[in-house]
Every structure is written in structure tokens, then in C-alpha cells.
Design a protein around this motif. Structure first.
Motif, PDB file in Angstrom:
ATOM      1  N   PRO A  54       0.798  -1.227   0.000  1.00  0.00           N
ATOM      2  CA  PRO A  54       0.000   0.000   0.000  1.00  0.00           C
ATOM      3  C   PRO A  54       0.831   1.278   0.000  1.00  0.00           C
ATOM      4  CG  PRO A  54      -0.927  -1.592   1.532  1.00  0.00           C
ATOM      5  CD  PRO A  54       0.363  -2.158   1.049  1.00  0.00           C
ATOM      6  N   LEU A  55       1.922   1.298   0.745  1.00  0.00           N
ATOM      7  CA  LEU A  55       2.736   2.513   0.817  1.00  0.00           C
ATOM      8  C   LEU A  55       3.349   2.848  -0.544  1.00  0.00           C
ATOM      9  CD1 LEU A  55       4.530   2.106   4.272  1.00  0.00           C
ATOM     10  CD2 LEU A  55       2.511   3.474   3.701  1.00  0.00           C
ATOM     11  N   ILE A  56       3.754   1.829  -1.294  1.00  0.00           N
ATOM     12  CA  ILE A  56       4.302   2.071  -2.627  1.00  0.00           C
ATOM     13  C   ILE A  56       3.206   2.595  -3.552  1.00  0.00           C
ATOM     14  CG2 ILE A  56       5.312   0.966  -4.663  1.00  0.00           C
ATOM     15  CD1 ILE A  56       6.823  -0.890  -2.827  1.00  0.00           C
ATOM     16  N   MET A  57       2.021   1.994  -3.477  1.00  0.00           N
ATOM     17  CA  MET A  57       0.908   2.445  -4.302  1.00  0.00           C
ATOM     18  C   MET A  57       0.534   3.890  -3.964  1.00  0.00           C
ATOM     19  SD  MET A  57      -1.252   1.489  -6.708  1.00  0.00           S
ATOM     20  CE  MET A  57      -1.446  -0.305  -6.665  1.00  0.00           C
ATOM     21  N   ILE A  86      -7.337   5.222   4.739  1.00  0.00           N
ATOM     22  CA  ILE A  86      -8.006   3.987   4.300  1.00  0.00           C
ATOM     23  C   ILE A  86      -7.166   2.771   4.659  1.00  0.00           C
ATOM     24  CG2 ILE A  86      -8.765   2.692   2.264  1.00  0.00           C
ATOM     25  CD1 ILE A  86      -9.495   5.379   0.980  1.00  0.00           C
ATOM     26  N   GLN A  87      -5.855   2.865   4.432  1.00  0.00           N
ATOM     27  CA  GLN A  87      -4.970   1.740   4.766  1.00  0.00           C
ATOM     28  C   GLN A  87      -4.929   1.503   6.270  1.00  0.00           C
ATOM     29  OE1 GLN A  87      -1.733   1.610   6.284  1.00  0.00           O
ATOM     30  NE2 GLN A  87      -1.500  -0.586   5.815  1.00  0.00           N
ATOM     31  N   ASN A  88      -4.919   2.580   7.045  1.00  0.00           N
ATOM     32  CA  ASN A  88      -4.875   2.480   8.503  1.00  0.00           C
ATOM     33  C   ASN A  88      -6.116   1.804   9.065  1.00  0.00           C
ATOM     34  OD1 ASN A  88      -5.796   4.149  11.218  1.00  0.00           O
ATOM     35  ND2 ASN A  88      -3.645   3.528  11.255  1.00  0.00           N
ATOM     36  N   GLN A  89      -7.264   2.010   8.398  1.00  0.00           N
ATOM     37  CA  GLN A  89      -8.516   1.442   8.879  1.00  0.00           C
ATOM     38  C   GLN A  89      -8.748   0.003   8.381  1.00  0.00           C
ATOM     39  OE1 GLN A  89     -10.646   3.030  11.112  1.00  0.00           O
ATOM     40  NE2 GLN A  89      -8.888   4.432  11.207  1.00  0.00           N
ATOM     41  N   GLY A  90      -7.764  -0.552   7.704  1.00  0.00           N
ATOM     42  CA  GLY A  90      -7.885  -1.932   7.237  1.00  0.00           C
ATOM     43  C   GLY A  90      -8.822  -2.096   6.060  1.00  0.00           C
ATOM     44  N   LEU A  91      -8.978  -1.043   5.253  1.00  0.00           N
ATOM     45  CA  LEU A  91      -9.923  -1.079   4.135  1.00  0.00           C
ATOM     46  C   LEU A  91      -9.221  -1.054   2.788  1.00  0.00           C
ATOM     47  CD1 LEU A  91     -12.620   1.432   5.478  1.00  0.00           C
ATOM     48  CD2 LEU A  91     -12.751  -1.071   5.431  1.00  0.00           C
ATOM     49  N   TRP A  92      -7.935  -1.360   2.775  1.00  0.00           N
ATOM     50  CA  TRP A  92      -7.196  -1.283   1.515  1.00  0.00           C
ATOM     51  C   TRP A  92      -7.679  -2.325   0.507  1.00  0.00           C
ATOM     52  CZ3 TRP A  92      -4.382   2.485  -0.341  1.00  0.00           C
ATOM     53  CH2 TRP A  92      -3.622   2.250  -1.490  1.00  0.00           C
ATOM     54  N   GLU A  93      -7.895  -3.544   0.957  1.00  0.00           N
ATOM     55  CA  GLU A  93      -8.378  -4.585   0.034  1.00  0.00           C
ATOM     56  C   GLU A  93      -9.769  -4.267  -0.499  1.00  0.00           C
ATOM     57  OE1 GLU A  93      -9.219  -9.421  -0.096  1.00  0.00           O
ATOM     58  OE2 GLU A  93      -8.009  -8.555   1.498  1.00  0.00           O
ATOM     59  N   PRO A  94     -10.738  -3.891   0.366  1.00  0.00           N
ATOM     60  CA  PRO A  94     -12.038  -3.473  -0.187  1.00  0.00           C
ATOM     61  C   PRO A  94     -11.925  -2.293  -1.152  1.00  0.00           C
ATOM     62  CG  PRO A  94     -12.235  -3.874   2.166  1.00  0.00           C
ATOM     63  CD  PRO A  94     -10.772  -3.948   1.840  1.00  0.00           C
ATOM     64  N   LEU A  95     -10.991  -1.388  -0.880  1.00  0.00           N
ATOM     65  CA  LEU A  95     -10.770  -0.262  -1.791  1.00  0.00           C
ATOM     66  C   LEU A  95     -10.348  -0.747  -3.174  1.00  0.00           C
ATOM     67  CD1 LEU A  95     -10.351   2.884  -2.207  1.00  0.00           C
ATOM     68  CD2 LEU A  95      -7.958   2.438  -1.649  1.00  0.00           C
ATOM     69  N   GLY A 254     -20.171   3.389  13.646  1.00  0.00           N
ATOM     70  CA  GLY A 254     -18.744   3.653  13.475  1.00  0.00           C
ATOM     71  C   GLY A 254     -18.163   3.039  12.215  1.00  0.00           C
ATOM     72  N   PRO A 255     -18.232   1.698  12.046  1.00  0.00           N
ATOM     73  CA  PRO A 255     -17.697   1.080  10.830  1.00  0.00           C
ATOM     74  C   PRO A 255     -18.355   1.608   9.560  1.00  0.00           C
ATOM     75  CG  PRO A 255     -18.085  -0.576  12.512  1.00  0.00           C
ATOM     76  CD  PRO A 255     -18.683   0.694  13.027  1.00  0.00           C
ATOM     77  N   GLY A 256     -19.665   1.893   9.641  1.00  0.00           N
ATOM     78  CA  GLY A 256     -20.355   2.437   8.480  1.00  0.00           C
ATOM     79  C   GLY A 256     -19.821   3.801   8.087  1.00  0.00           C
ATOM     80  N   ALA A 262     -14.271   6.372   3.372  1.00  0.00           N
ATOM     81  CA  ALA A 262     -13.329   5.821   2.388  1.00  0.00           C
ATOM     82  C   ALA A 262     -13.892   5.961   0.975  1.00  0.00           C
ATOM     83  CB  ALA A 262     -13.041   4.353   2.710  1.00  0.00           C
ATOM     84  N   ILE A 263     -15.196   5.736   0.816  1.00  0.00           N
ATOM     85  CA  ILE A 263     -15.826   5.906  -0.498  1.00  0.00           C
ATOM     86  C   ILE A 263     -15.753   7.361  -0.940  1.00  0.00           C
ATOM     87  CG2 ILE A 263     -18.015   5.775  -1.751  1.00  0.00           C
ATOM     88  CD1 ILE A 263     -18.720   3.336  -0.084  1.00  0.00           C
ATOM     89  N   VAL A 264     -15.962   8.279  -0.002  1.00  0.00           N
ATOM     90  CA  VAL A 264     -15.881   9.711  -0.322  1.00  0.00           C
ATOM     91  C   VAL A 264     -14.470  10.079  -0.775  1.00  0.00           C
ATOM     92  CG1 VAL A 264     -16.013  12.037   0.642  1.00  0.00           C
ATOM     93  CG2 VAL A 264     -17.780  10.366   1.200  1.00  0.00           C
ATOM     94  N   VAL A 265     -13.458   9.583  -0.069  1.00  0.00           N
ATOM     95  CA  VAL A 265     -12.072   9.857  -0.454  1.00  0.00           C
ATOM     96  C   VAL A 265     -11.806   9.347  -1.867  1.00  0.00           C
ATOM     97  CG1 VAL A 265      -9.663   9.289   0.025  1.00  0.00           C
ATOM     98  CG2 VAL A 265     -11.197   9.882   1.906  1.00  0.00           C
TER      99      VAL A 265
END
Length: 281
Positions: A54-57, A86-95, A254-256, A262-265
Motif C-alpha cells: 500500500p505505501l508504494i501504491m 483507508i490503509q490504517n482502517q484496514g480497508l485497503w483490500e475493499p478499496l 462507526g464502521p459504516g 473511504a468511499i468519499v475519499v
């Protein structure tokens, strides 16, 4: 008395079901290979994105933003902060899965929509036929698109892309038609005077002059594809929409909120990047 009229019921639902069954059987040679092979390809593409650290991307995307903006740091800083969040929240794969859905839905919409828009711009007869179809596609509630999507492609990413394609295609068709029709008559006449063929006139005069309008339509198509992410998750599409849907079903505020942010970003980044590509093209 009018309320008591005993009129026979029109068998609309039965007719639609028979029509869908006929389409599924007649075009099974198209639907079956798609259902068997495309999901694996989409999973492979999303997995390819997630395999990159993720950091490289994030660094690559930030550098791209820096140069596209003319070495301004505003969008670059937002890109870094937003993607790190997004990466910090563990949502990189869903992204990555969400981006895959938006990318391929948008590509299909553009590949189909631009030629249809060109056809409309060249023929009033085609415009009169296609315009009501586009009106129908734009006014139909988004949830209704899920019905034929599931009927033809079962559940998963493929029906999500199909539903997004139907919902997102009208803008690029309309803007392509509008852009070409707004090309200066004098320029078209000058091209004719130099003896250009229809293809030459289209590629060297009309499309370049209509580029800004067409790109605006593509931008709208991409954003509409992204707006279908949560709805597509209802039929098994992976991505951030699934996290939003799960939070909604379980009343997890919270999770929602985090998944929605993340979708907004992602929406802001896609919007800004497509606008910059149009500006720099």
C-alpha cells in the motif's frame, strides 16, 4: 363506479419472466462464459492491486497527482492523507475491489457509450430512438437494475458491473452527442471543402473539438459507477459497499461511517484525476 370496473389483468409480470428466460436460453453462449471466466479475472485484477504494498501504491498515486496538478501540493497532500487513512482502517483490500468495479464498469460504459453518442450525433432518426431509452435508463430506480443483473449473471462482481453499466452509460452518450453537434458549422464545412472523408472529419475535427464535452460525460459516468458501489454490494459485489451494507444491517454507526468516508475519499480522487487528465490532454 369507476373503481369497480372488473377489467382483466394484463399478464405483464408473466410476460417479462418469459422474456428473461428466453434471453437467458438464447444467449446462454454469451452469459455462461462470462459467469465462468470474468469473476476469476476480476478477482485476479483486484488481487494484483492488493499485492502491491500500500505505501508504494500511495507514493505512486501521490507523485502522479503532484505532476498532474502542475507540481501543486494540495491534491498530493489530500491523496497521501486520504489513502493512508483507508490503509490504517484496514480497508485497503475493499478499496481495491471497489476500484476494480468502478474501472471496468466505466470502461465498458465508455466503449459502448461513445460510439452510440457518435451515432446519435450523425442521425436524427437514431437520436429520436435512443433518447427515450436513455431517459428510461436514467429514471429507473437503481435497485431495479439488480433484477436483470442477477437473472443473467447470478451474484458477485459481474452483475454489479452490469448494473453499474446500465446506470452510468447515459451521460457519456448524451455528452458525446451534444459535443459533436456543437462543433462549429464553419469548421465542418471547411473540412468538407478540403475533401475529408467522414472518418477523417470525425477523428481530426469533430472529436478533438468535442473532447472537453466528452470528457465531462466520462467524468459523470465514472462518478455514477462509483455511486452504485453500495447498491451493487447487495448482490454480492465485493468492496467498500459491502462494509457499508454490513454496518447498515447491524446498525454499526462507526464502521459504516469509516467505510463511507473511504468511499468519499475515493470519489474525490477519481473526480479530481479525471478532471486533470481532461485538462492536460
Amino acid at each position: 363506479m369507476l373503481n369497480s370496473l372488473d377489467l382483466p389483468k394484463v399478464p405483464m409480470s408473466e410476460g417479462v419472466e418469459k422474456a428473461v428466460d428466453w434471453i437467458k436460453e438464447t444467449f446462454a453462449w454469451i452469459f455462461e462464459p462470462i459467469k465462468e471466466n470474468v469473476p476469476d479475472f476480476l478477482d485476479w485484477f483486484a488481487s494484483l492491486l492488493t499485492s502491491v504494498p500500500p505505501l508504494i501504491m500511495i507514493l505512486v498515486i501521490a507523485v502522479l497527482a503532484f505532476f498532474l496538478t502542475g507540481k501543486k501540493i494540495g491534491l498530493t497532500v489530500f491523496t497521501v492523507i486520504g489513502l493512508l487513512f483507508i490503509q490504517n482502517q484496514g480497508l485497503w483490500e475493499p478499496l481495491c475491489y471497489t476500484f476494480t468495479l468502478v474501472l471496468f464498469a466505466s470502461l465498458i460504459s465508455v466503449i459502448v457509450g461513445v460510439p452510440v453518442g457518435i451515432l446519435m450525433s450523425k442521425s436524427n432518426w437514431a437520436q429520436n430512438i435512443i433518447t427515450p431509452i436513455l431517459d428510461f435508463m436514467q429514471t429507473m430506480p437503481a435497485f431495479v437494475y439488480l433484477i436483470p443483473a442477477v437473472a443473467f449473471f447470478s451474484i458477485g462482481m459481474v452483475p454489479g458491473i452490469f448494473a453499474s453499466f446500465i446506470f452510468a452509460t447515459p451521460p457519456v452518450v448524451r455528452f458525446t452527442n451534444l459535443g459533436i453537434r456543437q462543433v462549429s458549422t464553419e469548421l465542418v464545412e471547411a473540412a468538407d471543402a478540403f475533401g475529408t472523408t467522414g472518418i477523417q472529419k470525425l477523428l481530426k475535427v469533430e472529436l478533438p473539438m468535442a473532447k472537453a464535452t466528452i470528457m465531462a460525460g466520462i467524468n459523470q459516468t465514472v462518478m455514477l459507477s462509483l455511486s452504485m458501489v453500495v447498491i451493487a454490494s447487495m448482490i454480492g459485489a465485493k468492496g467498500l459497499g459491502r462494509d457499508v451494507l454490513s454496518a447498515l444491517q447491524n446498525a454499526d454507526v462507526g464502521p459504516g461511517f469509516v467505510a463511507g468516508t473511504a468511499i468519499v475519499v475515493l470519489a474525490i480522487l477519481i473526480d479530481r484525476f479525471t478532471q486533470l487528465v481532461n485538462k492536460n490532454a
